[in-house]
Every structure is written in C-alpha cells, then in structure tokens.
Design a protein around this motif. Structure first.
Motif, short mmCIF file in Angstrom:
data_model
loop_
_atom_site.label_atom_id
_atom_site.label_comp_id
_atom_site.label_asym_id
_atom_site.label_seq_id
_atom_site.Cartn_x
_atom_site.Cartn_y
_atom_site.Cartn_z
N LYS A 101 0.75 3.93 -3.01
CA LYS A 101 0.42 5.33 -2.74
C LYS A 101 1.51 6.25 -3.29
CE LYS A 101 -0.64 8.54 0.99
NZ LYS A 101 -0.64 8.79 2.42
N LYS B 195 0.83 -1.21 0.00
CA LYS B 195 0.00 0.00 0.00
C LYS B 195 0.86 1.26 0.00
CE LYS B 195 -3.97 -2.00 2.39
NZ LYS B 195 -4.76 -1.96 3.65
N ALA C 189 -3.99 0.87 -4.17
CA ALA C 189 -3.38 2.07 -3.58
C ALA C 189 -2.99 3.08 -4.66
CB ALA C 189 -2.16 1.69 -2.74
N GLU D 8 0.83 9.02 -6.12
CA GLU D 8 0.97 10.44 -5.74
C GLU D 8 2.08 11.15 -6.50
OE1 GLU D 8 1.41 10.47 -1.48
OE2 GLU D 8 -0.78 10.38 -1.17
N ALA E 52 -4.73 6.79 -5.07
CA ALA E 52 -3.88 7.99 -5.06
C ALA E 52 -3.95 8.76 -6.39
CB ALA E 52 -2.43 7.60 -4.76
#
Length: 180
Positions: free
Chosen positions: A26, A22, A51, A30, A55
């Motif tokens: 992320k 995760k 994830a 991101e 994101a």
C-alpha cells in the motif's frame, strides 16, 4: 523509485507477515513507487503486489522459466518480464531496482537479499537495503551480520545502507519517501 521486494511465495505461519506485505505494498503504491518482485500471485508475493495494484501503483514482475514458479504467475501486473533462469531473474531485479526490501521468506529470499548486500559492499550496486523485521523475523540474521563485523570479516561501512525495522514510517524515511 523502483523498489525490489523479496519475500515468500507462501504466507508462512504468522498472519503478521501478510499484514506487513500489504502495508508495504500500500505504501509503495500510494507514494508513486514501482514494485519490482518475483512475479508470483500467491503468498507474500501476491499480498504485496496486489496491495500495490489496489493502491494504484505500478508492478513489474520478473519470473524465471521454472515450471513450479510459472504456475504461480500473476496475470494482472503492469509489466511481466520472463527470464531463462533464477540467476537471470536475480540479475534483472537488481538492475531494475533503486532500493531493496526483504519481507519474511525462505532460502530464496535470503539468497536474493544477501546477494544485494554483497554487491553493495563491493560498490557494484548501491541503494538502501531493508530487512522488514516483522515480529523479529530477521533478528537472527542481524546477529550473523553483527558477528561478521566482530570477527572482522566485514567493515561497518558495508552495512551503513542496511536497516532492520518493522516500522513503515522508519522504513519510508530510510528510503527517502513519504510514510503518509
């Protein structure tokens, strides 16, 4: 950057494995990177892909025409590429990726990341290679790689683009991206 992530289609027996998947997903999402992975909705594959999606990132799944794997197909991806075989899947993932990360996984994960290492050592495919060492998962493999060097079956430069780490900031820096 397209980042191939190899990992288990199950979660294993350590909750840290899922948390690492995760965290990595992320970070990929991101930071505007694209995940290239095996296309499954379950296990660590599902954790990392979900994830990335959560994101706001892009996810490319590459899935072979194998019944047991097709049954786990993720249906919410940016793109799904279907291949005829496992070998074609591996080849397509390598072709699409600029960097490679192995989270914990089984024999398939080991097969995939060592093929990338082999291609890299021959200068066929270059890019950063990361063994995401959650709770020391890849330390035994690191010992094997060290033994290859000490037995003179490989040269140090074969492994200059390989990082063993469980620190997302170190991994991000190695990949040349932001860890924020």
């Amino acid at each position: 950057m397209n980042i191939a992530v190899y990992c288990g289609s199950s979660i294993g027996n350590n909750p840290g494995f899922t948390e690492a998947a995760k965290t990595l997903g992320k970070w990929i999402g991101e930071n505007g990177h694209t995940l290239v992975y095996g296309g499954a909705s379950k296990g660590l594959m599902g954790a990392v892909s979900n994830a990335v999606i959560e994101a706001g990132g892009k996810v490319i799944g590459v899935i072979p025409d194998v019944a047991i794997i097709q049954a786990r197909k993720h249906t919410g991806l940016t793109q799904l590429i279907e291949t005829k075989s496992m070998a074609e899947r591996k080849s397509k993932m390598i072709e699409l990726a600029d960097a490679f990360i192995a989270l914990p996984g089984g024999i398939g994960t080991l097969d995939e990341i060592t093929e990338v290492m082999s291609l890299s050592s021959l200068n066929i495919k270059r890019g950063p290679i990361v063994l995401y060492d959650t709770d020391g998962y890849y330390r035994p493999l690191k010992a094997v790689l060290d033994n290859i060097l000490s037995a003179e079956f490989g040269r140090r430069e074969y492994f200059e683009n390989v990082l063993l780490s469980e620190d997302i900031q170190e991994i991000a820096g190695f990949l040349g991206g932001s860890s924020d």
